[in-house]
Design a protein around this motif. Structure first.
Motif, PDB file in Angstrom:
ATOM      1  N   THR A 623      10.248  27.177  32.589  1.00 62.18           N
ATOM      2  CA  THR A 623      11.084  27.366  33.925  1.00 62.18           C
ATOM      3  C   THR A 623      12.447  26.601  33.948  1.00 62.18           C
ATOM      4  OG1 THR A 623      10.096  25.508  35.010  1.00 62.18           O
ATOM      5  CG2 THR A 623       8.858  27.529  35.149  1.00 62.18           C
ATOM      6  N   TYR A 624      13.349  27.076  34.417  1.00 63.35           N
ATOM      7  CA  TYR A 624      14.515  26.314  34.615  1.00 63.35           C
ATOM      8  C   TYR A 624      15.475  26.877  35.750  1.00 63.35           C
ATOM      9  CZ  TYR A 624      19.101  23.910  33.851  1.00 63.35           C
ATOM     10  OH  TYR A 624      20.114  23.202  34.110  1.00 63.35           O
ATOM     11  N   ASP A 625      15.586  26.038  36.652  1.00 63.40           N
ATOM     12  CA  ASP A 625      16.303  26.280  37.795  1.00 63.40           C
ATOM     13  C   ASP A 625      17.891  25.774  37.853  1.00 63.40           C
ATOM     14  OD1 ASP A 625      17.514  26.385  40.532  1.00 63.40           O
ATOM     15  OD2 ASP A 625      15.579  25.857  41.593  1.00 63.40           O
ATOM     16  N   ARG A 626      18.737  26.838  37.772  1.00 65.80           N
ATOM     17  CA  ARG A 626      20.019  26.483  37.496  1.00 65.80           C
ATOM     18  C   ARG A 626      20.693  25.848  38.573  1.00 65.80           C
ATOM     19  NH1 ARG A 626      22.695  27.739  33.229  1.00 65.80           N
ATOM     20  NH2 ARG A 626      24.674  27.667  34.331  1.00 65.80           N
ATOM     21  N   GLU A 627      20.327  26.232  39.958  1.00 65.80           N
ATOM     22  CA  GLU A 627      20.756  25.634  41.167  1.00 65.80           C
ATOM     23  C   GLU A 627      20.666  24.191  41.029  1.00 65.80           C
ATOM     24  OE1 GLU A 627      22.725  27.266  43.343  1.00 65.80           O
ATOM     25  OE2 GLU A 627      22.696  28.936  42.191  1.00 65.80           O
ATOM     26  N   THR A 628      19.549  23.800  40.797  1.00 64.63           N
ATOM     27  CA  THR A 628      18.950  22.138  40.940  1.00 64.63           C
ATOM     28  C   THR A 628      19.256  21.614  39.524  1.00 64.63           C
ATOM     29  OG1 THR A 628      16.698  22.747  40.639  1.00 64.63           O
ATOM     30  CG2 THR A 628      17.467  22.719  42.754  1.00 64.63           C
ATOM     31  N   ALA A 629      19.459  22.281  38.483  1.00 63.20           N
ATOM     32  CA  ALA A 629      19.324  21.923  37.112  1.00 63.20           C
ATOM     33  C   ALA A 629      18.254  21.166  36.670  1.00 63.20           C
ATOM     34  CB  ALA A 629      20.640  21.155  36.902  1.00 63.20           C
ATOM     35  N   THR A 630      17.064  21.755  37.219  1.00 64.69           N
ATOM     36  CA  THR A 630      15.913  21.132  36.938  1.00 64.69           C
ATOM     37  C   THR A 630      14.632  22.028  36.343  1.00 64.69           C
ATOM     38  OG1 THR A 630      15.109  21.367  39.068  1.00 64.69           O
ATOM     39  CG2 THR A 630      16.139  19.245  38.651  1.00 64.69           C
ATOM     40  N   GLY A 631      13.987  21.661  35.450  1.00 61.86           N
ATOM     41  CA  GLY A 631      12.665  22.421  35.183  1.00 61.86           C
ATOM     42  C   GLY A 631      12.020  21.977  33.831  1.00 61.86           C
ATOM     43  N   HIS A 632      11.372  23.118  33.231  1.00 61.11           N
ATOM     44  CA  HIS A 632      10.717  22.654  32.138  1.00 61.11           C
ATOM     45  C   HIS A 632      11.039  23.765  31.100  1.00 61.11           C
ATOM     46  CE1 HIS A 632       7.217  22.180  29.384  1.00 61.11           C
ATOM     47  NE2 HIS A 632       6.847  21.055  30.238  1.00 61.11           N
ATOM     48  N   PRO A 633      12.096  23.648  30.699  1.00 59.66           N
ATOM     49  CA  PRO A 633      12.835  24.680  29.728  1.00 59.66           C
ATOM     50  C   PRO A 633      12.483  24.833  28.281  1.00 59.66           C
ATOM     51  CG  PRO A 633      14.413  23.089  29.716  1.00 59.66           C
ATOM     52  CD  PRO A 633      13.382  22.715  30.702  1.00 59.66           C
ATOM     53  N   PHE A 634      11.469  23.717  27.916  1.00 65.44           N
ATOM     54  CA  PHE A 634      10.889  23.714  26.499  1.00 65.44           C
ATOM     55  C   PHE A 634       9.364  23.757  26.437  1.00 65.44           C
ATOM     56  CE2 PHE A 634      15.120  21.796  26.021  1.00 65.44           C
ATOM     57  CZ  PHE A 634      15.851  22.676  25.556  1.00 65.44           C
ATOM     58  N   PHE A 635       8.850  24.374  25.660  1.00 63.08           N
ATOM     59  CA  PHE A 635       7.367  24.328  25.342  1.00 63.08           C
ATOM     60  C   PHE A 635       7.001  23.187  24.945  1.00 63.08           C
ATOM     61  CE2 PHE A 635       3.363  26.324  23.507  1.00 63.08           C
ATOM     62  CZ  PHE A 635       2.781  26.220  24.494  1.00 63.08           C
ATOM     63  N   TYR A 636       7.820  22.542  23.710  1.00 59.77           N
ATOM     64  CA  TYR A 636       7.622  21.261  23.308  1.00 59.77           C
ATOM     65  C   TYR A 636       8.854  20.878  22.540  1.00 59.77           C
ATOM     66  CZ  TYR A 636       6.838  23.921  18.900  1.00 59.77           C
ATOM     67  OH  TYR A 636       7.247  24.945  17.919  1.00 59.77           O
ATOM     68  N   PHE A 637       8.695  19.569  21.839  1.00 61.64           N
ATOM     69  CA  PHE A 637       9.636  19.254  21.203  1.00 61.64           C
ATOM     70  C   PHE A 637       9.368  18.732  19.842  1.00 61.64           C
ATOM     71  CE2 PHE A 637      10.551  17.535  25.656  1.00 61.64           C
ATOM     72  CZ  PHE A 637      11.961  18.013  25.536  1.00 61.64           C
ATOM     73  N   ALA A 638      10.328  19.091  18.876  1.00 66.06           N
ATOM     74  CA  ALA A 638      10.002  18.949  17.458  1.00 66.06           C
ATOM     75  C   ALA A 638      10.843  17.660  17.026  1.00 66.06           C
ATOM     76  CB  ALA A 638      10.578  20.012  16.630  1.00 66.06           C
ATOM     77  N   TYR A 639      10.531  16.756  16.356  1.00 64.75           N
ATOM     78  CA  TYR A 639      10.992  15.636  15.828  1.00 64.75           C
ATOM     79  C   TYR A 639      11.186  15.399  14.492  1.00 64.75           C
ATOM     80  CZ  TYR A 639       9.618  14.179  20.569  1.00 64.75           C
ATOM     81  OH  TYR A 639       9.137  14.386  22.024  1.00 64.75           O
ATOM     82  N   GLY A 640      12.233  14.460  14.096  1.00 67.55           N
ATOM     83  CA  GLY A 640      12.709  14.094  12.881  1.00 67.55           C
ATOM     84  C   GLY A 640      13.507  13.194  12.662  1.00 67.55           C
ATOM     85  N   ALA A 641      13.690  12.452  11.494  1.00 65.79           N
ATOM     86  CA  ALA A 641      14.637  11.303  11.175  1.00 65.79           C
ATOM     87  C   ALA A 641      15.055  11.188   9.629  1.00 65.79           C
ATOM     88  CB  ALA A 641      14.047   9.928  11.563  1.00 65.79           C
ATOM     89  N   ALA A 642      16.482  10.937   9.617  1.00 61.33           N
ATOM     90  CA  ALA A 642      17.069  10.737   8.382  1.00 61.33           C
ATOM     91  C   ALA A 642      17.816   9.522   8.041  1.00 61.33           C
ATOM     92  CB  ALA A 642      17.978  12.083   8.012  1.00 61.33           C
ATOM     93  N   CYS A 643      17.543   9.004   6.941  1.00 64.30           N
ATOM     94  CA  CYS A 643      18.477   7.884   6.601  1.00 64.30           C
ATOM     95  C   CYS A 643      19.379   8.471   5.604  1.00 64.30           C
ATOM     96  CB  CYS A 643      17.671   6.902   6.080  1.00 64.30           C
ATOM     97  SG  CYS A 643      18.488   5.267   5.454  1.00 64.30           S
ATOM     98  N   SER A 644      20.622   8.170   5.391  1.00 63.11           N
ATOM     99  CA  SER A 644      21.631   8.639   4.714  1.00 63.11           C
ATOM    100  C   SER A 644      22.601   7.433   4.204  1.00 63.11           C
ATOM    101  CB  SER A 644      22.528   9.910   5.139  1.00 63.11           C
ATOM    102  OG  SER A 644      21.868  11.077   5.319  1.00 63.11           O
ATOM    103  N   GLU A 645      22.848   7.556   3.010  1.00 64.66           N
ATOM    104  CA  GLU A 645      23.806   6.564   2.239  1.00 64.66           C
ATOM    105  C   GLU A 645      24.899   7.299   1.572  1.00 64.66           C
ATOM    106  OE1 GLU A 645      23.914   3.014  -1.132  1.00 64.66           O
ATOM    107  OE2 GLU A 645      22.032   3.604  -0.312  1.00 64.66           O
ATOM    108  N   VAL A 646      25.997   6.705   2.078  1.00 66.97           N
ATOM    109  CA  VAL A 646      27.327   7.473   1.475  1.00 66.97           C
ATOM    110  C   VAL A 646      28.201   6.477   0.801  1.00 66.97           C
ATOM    111  CG1 VAL A 646      27.148   9.337   3.324  1.00 66.97           C
ATOM    112  CG2 VAL A 646      28.636   7.282   3.583  1.00 66.97           C
ATOM    113  N   ALA A 647      29.319   7.036   0.128  1.00 67.26           N
ATOM    114  CA  ALA A 647      30.357   6.261  -0.381  1.00 67.26           C
ATOM    115  C   ALA A 647      31.609   7.062  -0.116  1.00 67.26           C
ATOM    116  CB  ALA A 647      30.047   5.844  -1.910  1.00 67.26           C
TER     117      ALA A 647
END
Length: 801
Positions: A623-647
């Motif tokens: 659900t998402y109500d654009r008038e109030t900008a509230t709701g439950h637009p996602f079924f779930y969240f996916a997560y991740g993380a990365a560590c990068s080293e650069v030169a």
């Protein structure tokens, strides 16, 4: 996740048990069947490598096939005063020439708003817009004939850049705003405040197979189009609309694409419609295939953004509230820009509880090609600004950015509320980051980087560890649905069709694994077929990372319908209670007896039991109500993380990613091999977006980076030599997804933000960490060099003062 953990489903289909590896033997039978959770190879992997995989341009052309060239506008914004095509029509080999006047239906190939004409009529609004099409015996003849056209334009003022659009107030779509709490009041009272601005560039999809359509005329005005598209149903609808036909007169077929990444969601409709027009007008097969330059000029990109932020926080870096002003360049038409802008807003928090927030979004019109869907769909742009904000908090407090990140993660116990008022109940990011921090040896390496920089005047290193929280579902509610069609033949083999499309991501093999698992048969017994609109209707695009989620559930539903029929038949035929009928590897136990799956199927066929079924799935709770900008637009969240080293080389701005450590969550993986490929590929594509892939237009609105010579995607040499990728072993969806797996298509791209953050860290090192760098994306060598000079100039000024 344990790749040997596979479901053994009985009648109820709910038990999950550990089973031996596929090479093991069970009670004298062959290797176990089914397929879920096993690292099966991509169904077309060998054919991809050998060149045997057939794409549309590999299809044998039917006799009489015409080839189409689309003539494009030379102006960014102009009135068409005259179009004389007589010499074009008279050219050798030309079969027909089509303009807007030749369209029997509507002159529109847009996904939503009716603002994407097939051929410009009176007004052109971007350099490269289609004016007319020539169909000839060969493509060379069609192109040569198009060059004989006489077109007179009267130039109008053109708005090319995002800054020009903002200055002109050229809003294409209404602005949108999200609010959580009293953000302004919180910012006013916060002990510390910082603000900043970041520009985030666009990106060309650069799929290996360009836009292509091959249209075949049939009886009664029917048309079949082989289209390289992620959204067959939308292409079907647009072709029918342009031809003035009902949808049932048009069939779209897609076996595979050579890449899509969002660029083949809405935009293939234009090329399919033109090919279908030619086929309908001439009664001959017609092919439209763009070359690389024309493809890049004519098709939309990832939206570029300009984002201002302000954040209030305490002495420990805990965020009290944050405000974002996002502006994006849509191009000349709306396309999918509204939903993309919304998703950028949805992901302005990334993995952080902002507590109070205000997010404003403006969607600006320019006289450039209409930008469109791209892997991440706005989410990556929103996240880049957030991570820069976190790093600026850390700089202001003299703290490690990782500590600021950890202090603000959504709590694992729930209770964290997003700016759109959805509670985050499945957050595992703190635990994942803690694990990656240790496995990547982040703290020791950060000290080593500082020590290296202290003694290296030319080359500077940077290190960053960034999180990803990405919402899974189409935020447009009705798109969260899928259908499937499953046939079981009397020899026990299975034919599978569903509404998802295969663009190299491994969707087909994953859904086939689901069906094999349900029937407990060998994966080889399941035949994967082309996506066709006459088999599964009204499908949604293969997008929003939801392909496996929704199509897997639909295919499972179809398979279970047939399975229940087989169970009911066996129970009646053998006088055995239903609970005594269990599907085992390639066989079925019926009471104390066993028979092969094929034997049971043949008996059911002889007893006139239907062995074909459709399946359907609709994602619940969106659900998402654009008038109030509230709701439950996602079924779930996916997560991740990365560590990068650069030169970076501070004399030239050249840079290299030295090492990356990735920990990514995919729930209980349907196919670890495919998922690992998606994680690595997504990261590299994101790295290209943030480092090398720069789009440039000149003052006339001409795209100057329209070929591999001027537009630089990552190569094999850009891949970090030291790349450590791991699927999080504890991953499991907390909601009922297909076998508790999670989406993997888009979230890994945002892991590459760690590279951008590490580059910014290296630039700061050039000032001995005295100056927070202003660095925009993509962080090309030029931008890095300018940023290095800027921080050194500022540091020198502070020292002199």
């Amino acid at each position: 996740m344990d790749e040997n953990l596979i479901q053994d489903r009985g009648v109820a289909g709910t038990a999950r048990q550990a089973r031996p590896h596929a090479a093991a033997r069970h009670e004298g039978q062959d290797a176990i069947a089914g397929g879920v959770a096993r690292p099966e190879p991509h169904d077309s992997g060998a054919r991809h490598v050998s060149g045997e995989a057939r794409y549309i341009d590999d299809m044998a052309e039917l006799p009489g096939t015409l080839h189409i060239y689309v003539a494009m506008s030379d102006c960014a914004h102009a009135e068409i005063k005259k179009v004389d095509l007589e010499k074009v029509r008279a050219a050798h080999g030309v079969a027909c020439v089509l303009t807007a006047a030749d369209i029997p239906g509507e002159n529109d190939a847009s996904p939503v708003f009716g603002d994407d004409p097939v051929f410009a009529d009176k007004i052109v609004e971007y350099h490269g817009q289609s004016i007319f099409a020539v169909a000839a015996e060969t493509l060379a003849l069609a192109r040569a004939a198009a060059g004989r056209a006489e077109i007179v334009y009267e130039d109008r003022d053109a708005v090319i850049t995002l800054d020009e659009a903002l200055e002109a107030g050229a809003d294409l779509l209404p602005p949108h705003e999200m609010r959580l709490g009293d953000c302004d009041g919180v910012l006013a009272q916060a002990p510390h405040r910082v603000s900043g601005r970041v520009r985030v560039g666009g990106q060309d999809h650069f799929y290996l197979e360009g836009q292509i359509a091959y249209a075949l005329p049939g009886e009664d005005s029917d048309i079949t189009v082989h289209s390289s598209t992620q959204h067959p149903s939308e292409v079907q609808h647009n072709v029918a609309k342009v031809l003035g036909l009902s949808d049932h007169a048009v069939t779209i077929e897609v076996r595979r694409m050579g890449g899509g990444f969002g660029g083949k969601e809405s935009q293939p409709a234009l090329f399919a419609a033109i090919a279908a027009l030619v086929a309908a007008k001439t009664g001959r097969p017609a092919k439209l295939r763009l070359d690389r330059d024309d493809d890049m000029v004519m098709t939309g990109k990832r939206h570029d953004f300009l984002i201002d932020y302000e954040v209030g926080f305490d002495g420990e870096g805990r965020i009290a509230g944050a405000a974002f002003d996002q502006a994006m360049r849509c191009g000349y038409s709306a396309d999918l820009s509204g939903a993309i802008a919304d998703r950028a807003m949805f992901h302005a928090d990334n993995a952080y509880a902002l507590n109070a927030a205000r997010i404003r979004s403006r969607r600006m019109k320019t006289h450039t090609v209409s930008n469109t869907a791209f892997r991440g769909f706005g989410g990556p742009q929103g996240m880049v600004a957030t991570e820069r904000m976190i790093e600026k908090i850390a700089f202001a407090l003299g703290k490690d950015p990782l500590d600021i990140r950890k202090a603000n993660f959504y709590p694992a116990a729930g209770g964290g509320i997003t700016p759109y008022h959805m509670e985050v109940t499945d957050s595992v990011i703190a635990e994942m980051v803690e694990e990656l921090e240790k496995s990547s040896d982040y703290r020791a390496r950060r000290e080593a980087v500082r020590a290296f920089n202290a003694t290296s005047p030319m080359v500077k290193k940077g290190l960053a560890l960034t999180p990803v929280k990405f919402g899974i579902s189409f935020t447009t509610r009705h798109l969260n649905q899928a259908g499937a069609l499953v046939h079981v033949y009397k020899d026990g083999s299975v034919m599978l069709n569903h509404g998802g499309t295969e663009m190299g991501q491994g969707l087909f093999v994953k859904v086939a694994q689901v069906v094999a698992e349900e029937f407990q048969i060998d994966l080889a017994k399941v035949k994967i077929t082309s996506t066709r609109t006459d088999k599964v209707p009204n499908t949604s695009a293969t997008a929003a990372s939801s392909g496996s989620d929704v199509n897997g559930m639909a295919a499972q539903a179809a398979a279970r319908t047939i399975k229940e029929r087989l169970i009911a038949f066996a129970a009646e035929a053998y006088g055995v209670p239903r609970e005594k009928i269990v599907f085992r590897p390639n066989r079925v136990q019926i009471g104390d007896e066993e028979m092969s799956f094929a034997e049971l199927v043949e008996e059911a066929y002889l007893a006139r039991i239907s062995l074909s079924a459709t399946g359907f799935y609709a994602t619940p709770g969106i659900t998402y109500d654009r008038e109030t900008a509230t709701g439950h637009p996602f079924f779930y969240f996916a997560y991740g993380a990365a560590c990068s080293e650069v030169a970076i080389d501070t004399l030239t701005g050249e840079n290299k990613v030295l090492r990356v450590d990735i920990l990514h969550e995919v729930g209980r993986s349907l196919n670890p091999a495919v998922d690992m490929g998606q994680i690595e590929g997504g990261f590299i594509q994101g790295m290209g977006w943030l480092t090398t892939e720069e789009l440039c237009w000149n003052g006339k609105g001409e795209l100057t980076t329209h070929a591999p010579s001027t537009y630089k995607i990552p190569t094999a040499n850009d891949r970090p030599d030291d790349m450590r990728i791991k699927i999080w072993e504890k991953g499991e969806s907390q909601v009922e997804t297909i076998y508790r797996s999670k989406a993997v298509g888009e979230p890994p791209l945002m892991l590459a933000i760690s590279v951008f953050s590490a580059l910014a860290d290296a630039v700061s090192a050039a000032s001995d960490y005295k100056v927070f760098p202003d660095l925009d994306a993509p962080a090309t060598p030029e931008r890095i060099l300018f940023a290095v000079e800027d921080v050194r100039r500022q540091a020198a000024g502070e020292t002199a003062a």
